[in-house]
Design a protein around this motif. Structure first.
Motif, PDB file in Angstrom:
ATOM      1  N   ARG A  48      29.178  36.894  38.386  1.00  0.00           N
ATOM      2  CA  ARG A  48      29.846  35.734  38.980  1.00  0.00           C
ATOM      3  C   ARG A  48      31.259  36.123  39.382  1.00  0.00           C
ATOM      4  NH1 ARG A  48      33.182  31.414  37.690  1.00  0.00           N
ATOM      5  NH2 ARG A  48      32.560  29.380  38.535  1.00  0.00           N
ATOM      6  N   LEU A  49      31.635  35.789  40.625  1.00  0.00           N
ATOM      7  CA  LEU A  49      32.991  36.048  41.082  1.00  0.00           C
ATOM      8  C   LEU A  49      33.956  35.049  40.437  1.00  0.00           C
ATOM      9  CD1 LEU A  49      32.480  36.596  44.927  1.00  0.00           C
ATOM     10  CD2 LEU A  49      32.538  38.303  43.117  1.00  0.00           C
ATOM     11  N   PRO A  50      35.234  35.384  40.358  1.00  0.00           N
ATOM     12  CA  PRO A  50      36.208  34.381  39.920  1.00  0.00           C
ATOM     13  C   PRO A  50      36.103  33.138  40.801  1.00  0.00           C
ATOM     14  CG  PRO A  50      37.221  36.548  40.024  1.00  0.00           C
ATOM     15  CD  PRO A  50      35.850  36.689  40.637  1.00  0.00           C
ATOM     16  N   SER A  51      36.596  32.028  40.300  1.00  0.00           N
ATOM     17  CA  SER A  51      36.519  30.778  41.068  1.00  0.00           C
ATOM     18  C   SER A  51      37.269  30.927  42.387  1.00  0.00           C
ATOM     19  CB  SER A  51      37.108  29.628  40.261  1.00  0.00           C
ATOM     20  OG  SER A  51      38.512  29.779  40.151  1.00  0.00           O
TER      21      SER A  51
ATOM     22  N   ARG B 292      44.910  34.901  43.786  1.00  0.00           N
ATOM     23  CA  ARG B 292      45.013  36.360  43.718  1.00  0.00           C
ATOM     24  C   ARG B 292      45.389  36.949  45.062  1.00  0.00           C
ATOM     25  NH1 ARG B 292      39.802  39.605  41.726  1.00  0.00           N
ATOM     26  NH2 ARG B 292      40.311  38.420  39.824  1.00  0.00           N
ATOM     27  N   TYR B 293      44.778  36.429  46.135  1.00  0.00           N
ATOM     28  CA  TYR B 293      45.036  36.977  47.465  1.00  0.00           C
ATOM     29  C   TYR B 293      46.143  36.228  48.215  1.00  0.00           C
ATOM     30  CZ  TYR B 293      40.769  39.772  46.985  1.00  0.00           C
ATOM     31  OH  TYR B 293      39.811  40.675  46.565  1.00  0.00           O
ATOM     32  N   THR B 294      46.747  35.251  47.537  1.00  0.00           N
ATOM     33  CA  THR B 294      47.842  34.429  48.115  1.00  0.00           C
ATOM     34  C   THR B 294      47.465  33.872  49.486  1.00  0.00           C
ATOM     35  OG1 THR B 294      48.956  36.358  49.087  1.00  0.00           O
ATOM     36  CG2 THR B 294      49.605  35.708  46.842  1.00  0.00           C
ATOM     37  N   VAL B 295      46.320  33.195  49.524  1.00  0.00           N
ATOM     38  CA  VAL B 295      45.867  32.530  50.748  1.00  0.00           C
ATOM     39  C   VAL B 295      45.427  31.115  50.391  1.00  0.00           C
ATOM     40  CG1 VAL B 295      45.139  34.647  51.908  1.00  0.00           C
ATOM     41  CG2 VAL B 295      43.509  33.402  50.462  1.00  0.00           C
ATOM     42  N   SER B 296      45.210  30.316  51.403  1.00  0.00           N
ATOM     43  CA  SER B 296      44.701  28.968  51.186  1.00  0.00           C
ATOM     44  C   SER B 296      43.227  29.031  50.821  1.00  0.00           C
ATOM     45  CB  SER B 296      44.895  28.120  52.440  1.00  0.00           C
ATOM     46  OG  SER B 296      44.107  28.622  53.506  1.00  0.00           O
ATOM     47  N   THR B 297      42.719  27.951  50.216  1.00  0.00           N
ATOM     48  CA  THR B 297      41.304  27.903  49.858  1.00  0.00           C
ATOM     49  C   THR B 297      40.392  28.004  51.082  1.00  0.00           C
ATOM     50  OG1 THR B 297      41.784  26.607  47.865  1.00  0.00           O
ATOM     51  CG2 THR B 297      39.525  26.553  48.678  1.00  0.00           C
TER      52      THR B 297
END
Length: 248
Positions: free
Chosen positions: A31-34, A41-46
């Motif tokens: 399972r990937l992180p939420s 983590r990537y400093t982007v919007s959802t």
């Protein structure tokens, strides 16, 4: 000097996750992180993060299970739908056996189905929805429609097997005279994407198969949905050259 374009944020995120998957840092079934954690983590919007995941879902590397999250997908075995002259029934025309579940419903033919089966509107039909699985992963969908009088009897509706329908059709109708198969490449509907756990951006093979008996009656219409990342379609026409030569 060659100037290379800078990848977009969604492409850069997809590239990083793809690298982690292909190198084994992220393993099949993990399972990937939420989405919120990955966006941080990537400093982007959802929305940007989801767009990156959609690229990986379209490639068949990531599977989104609603209510559970995003998972690294186990490699799926490719299967081949075998069509053409002399093809077996729609639900058994695959190159490899898969686990299959079925749900049977009695319906009345609406405009599209009545046209497909060449029957008056509201004609009683039996619909069988077959879902094939590889392990726990849905592999393909098939909606099979037959006139009500050709449907198997004597079994609970949910227990119909492909072989039971094939035997019933063979017993209750004249031999087949013609089978038409039409293939279209398109994007899945939201309902199809949810049922197959695929992205709405992943192309599917949509196959419509109509079987007609020697009296001209349409005895079966099948609508198959095969995701493009795990299925091929093969059509073979056998030419009777030896028989023709002997007759000459």
């Amino acid at each position: 000097m060659v100037i290379r374009p800078v990848p977009s944020r969604r492409q850069a995120i997809a590239d990083d996750l793809r690298h982690q998957i292909t190198t084994g840092h992220l393993k099949a079934g993990e399972r990937l992180p939420s989405e919120a954690q990955l966006a941080t983590r990537y400093t982007v919007s959802t929305p940007t993060l989801r767009s990156a995941l959609a690229l990986l879902q379209g490639e068949g590397l990531v599977e989104k299970i609603h209510g559970s999250g995003n998972f690294v997908r186990h490699p799926l075995r490719r299967i081949t739908y075998i069509g053409g002259a002399g093809a077996p029934t729609a639900w058994t025309a695959f190159s490899a056996p898969l686990r299959m579940t079925a749900r049977t419903t009695n319906i009345e033919g609406h405009s599209h189905l009545s046209t497909l089966l060449n029957v008056p509107p509201r004609t009683p039909l039996t619909e069988v929805l077959f879902t094939t699985h590889e392990g726990k992963t849905p592999h393909s969908l098939a909606h099979i429609y037959v006139p009500r009088d050709l449907a198997p009897t004597g079994h609970p509706a949910v227990s119909f097997l492909p072989e039971q329908i094939a035997v019933s059709l063979a017993d209750l109708r004249p031999p087949l005279a013609e089978v038409q198969e039409r293939i279209t490449a398109r994007l899945p509907t939201q309902e199809e994407a949810t049922a197959l756990r695929i992205s709405t951006s992943l192309a599917i093979i949509s196959l419509t198969r109509v079987a007609t008996d020697t009296t001209g009656r349409v005895v079966e219409a099948a609508l198959l949905v095969l995701p493009g990342d795990r299925a091929d379609a093969l059509f073979t026409t056998r030419l009777m050259t030896e028989e023709r030569s002997s007759k000459e």
